[in-house]
Design a protein around this motif. Sequence first.
Motif, short mmCIF file in Angstrom:
data_model
loop_
_atom_site.label_atom_id
_atom_site.label_comp_id
_atom_site.label_asym_id
_atom_site.label_seq_id
_atom_site.Cartn_x
_atom_site.Cartn_y
_atom_site.Cartn_z
N SER A 1 -24.10 25.93 1.22
CA SER A 1 -23.45 27.24 1.13
C SER A 1 -23.88 28.11 2.30
O SER A 1 -24.88 27.84 2.98
CB SER A 1 -23.86 27.94 -0.17
N LYS A 2 -23.12 29.19 2.50
CA LYS A 2 -23.49 30.15 3.53
C LYS A 2 -24.79 30.86 3.14
O LYS A 2 -25.56 31.27 4.01
CB LYS A 2 -22.35 31.14 3.77
N ASP A 3 -25.05 31.00 1.83
CA ASP A 3 -26.33 31.59 1.40
C ASP A 3 -27.50 30.77 1.93
O ASP A 3 -28.50 31.32 2.39
CB ASP A 3 -26.43 31.63 -0.14
N SER A 4 -27.38 29.45 1.83
CA SER A 4 -28.46 28.57 2.34
C SER A 4 -28.64 28.78 3.84
O SER A 4 -29.76 28.78 4.35
CB SER A 4 -28.14 27.10 2.08
N GLU B 1 -27.93 31.54 5.50
CA GLU B 1 -28.55 32.86 5.73
C GLU B 1 -30.06 32.75 5.59
O GLU B 1 -30.82 33.28 6.40
CB GLU B 1 -28.00 33.89 4.74
N ARG B 2 -30.50 32.01 4.55
CA ARG B 2 -31.96 31.84 4.35
C ARG B 2 -32.56 31.02 5.50
O ARG B 2 -33.64 31.33 6.00
CB ARG B 2 -32.23 31.17 3.01
N GLU C 1 -24.97 36.39 12.18
CA GLU C 1 -26.14 36.20 11.30
C GLU C 1 -27.43 36.08 12.11
O GLU C 1 -28.45 36.64 11.75
CB GLU C 1 -25.96 34.93 10.46
#
Length: 244
Positions: free
Chosen positions: A123-126, A128-129, A217
Motif C-alpha cells: 500500500s501507499k501507507d507502507s 509513506e512509512r 513524499e
Amino acid sequence: MATVREHYAAHLAPIYLWMAGGIEHALRLGTLDVASLGLPARHDDLAVDLGAGFGMHAIPLARMGYSVIAIDSSPELIDELGIHARGLSIRPIVADLVDFRMHVPGRAARILCMGDTLTHLDSKDSLERLFADVAACLLPGGRFVATFRDYTRLPAGESRFIPVRSDESRIQTCFLEESGDSVLVHDIVHERHGEAWSMKVSAYPKLRLDPDWVVGELQRHGLVVERSAGPRGMVGITAVRGGT
Ligand SMILES: C[S@@+](CC[C@H](N)C(=O)[O-])C[C@H]1O[C@@H](n2cnc3c(N)ncnc32)[C@H](O)[C@@H]1O
C-alpha cells in the motif's frame, strides 16, 4: 491471486536469474546502473539494498568498496546472492524491507531500492512509512536511489502482453491487468519437457505509483529529490539528505 512472497517462492525465484539473462549479463547491467548514479567509490561506507534479489546492484556496490546490507524477502534469491557475493562485504538478510531499520545499525551513506521493487509493497501507507525511515536512516549528504515502473497509464489491447524472455526450452510472457490502484501482473511461463510444453501462470499485485507522488513524499521528509529517466524504461529517483 498470489501474494508477492508466494509469487516469488513458487514462480519467479527459480527462474529469476534466467529471466535476467544470467548472472554475468545481469551484473554487467547492475554495474552500469550503479555507475550511472555517479556514486563515489567509498571504502567501508554503508549501503543498504532494499529488495536486493540475487545482488544485481548489491554486488557492484560491494565491488566499489561499499559495505552492503542486502535485504530481500525471498530466501531463494538471498541464497543465490550469497553464492555470487562470496568474498565481498555483503550481509544478506531475509526480511521484509519495510522493517529494514531493524537490521541496519546506525545510519547509511546510500540506500537503494532498484528494479521496480517499490511497486511490490502492499500500500501507499507502507511506502509513506518506508520513506520516513529512509530519510531518518540516511547520513547527512546520504542518498536514496530508486527505480520503478510508472503504471499510472497502462497499455491497452495487445500491448498488455509483454514478452520477457525466451529460449529453446522456456518462454516467459507478462500480462498486465488493470485493478484499481493496482495492476495485476500475470507471469506466464511455458517450459519444454522433451516434446511437450507445460504452462504455469501466477499473478500478483503491483502498486500504480505516480512518480510525482513519490517525489512529493520524499520531499515531505526534507530530502532534495531529482527525477530522471531510469534504465530499461523505468523512472529514476535520487533523493539527497542535506547537511554535512
Ligand atoms: C523486481 S525484483 C528487483 C530485484 C533487484 N532489486 C533488481 O534490481 O534486480 C523485486 C525484489 O524485491 C523483493 N521484494 C518484494 N517485496 C519485498 C518486501 N516487502 N521486502 C523485501 N523484499 C521484497 C522480491 O523478492 C524481489 O527480489
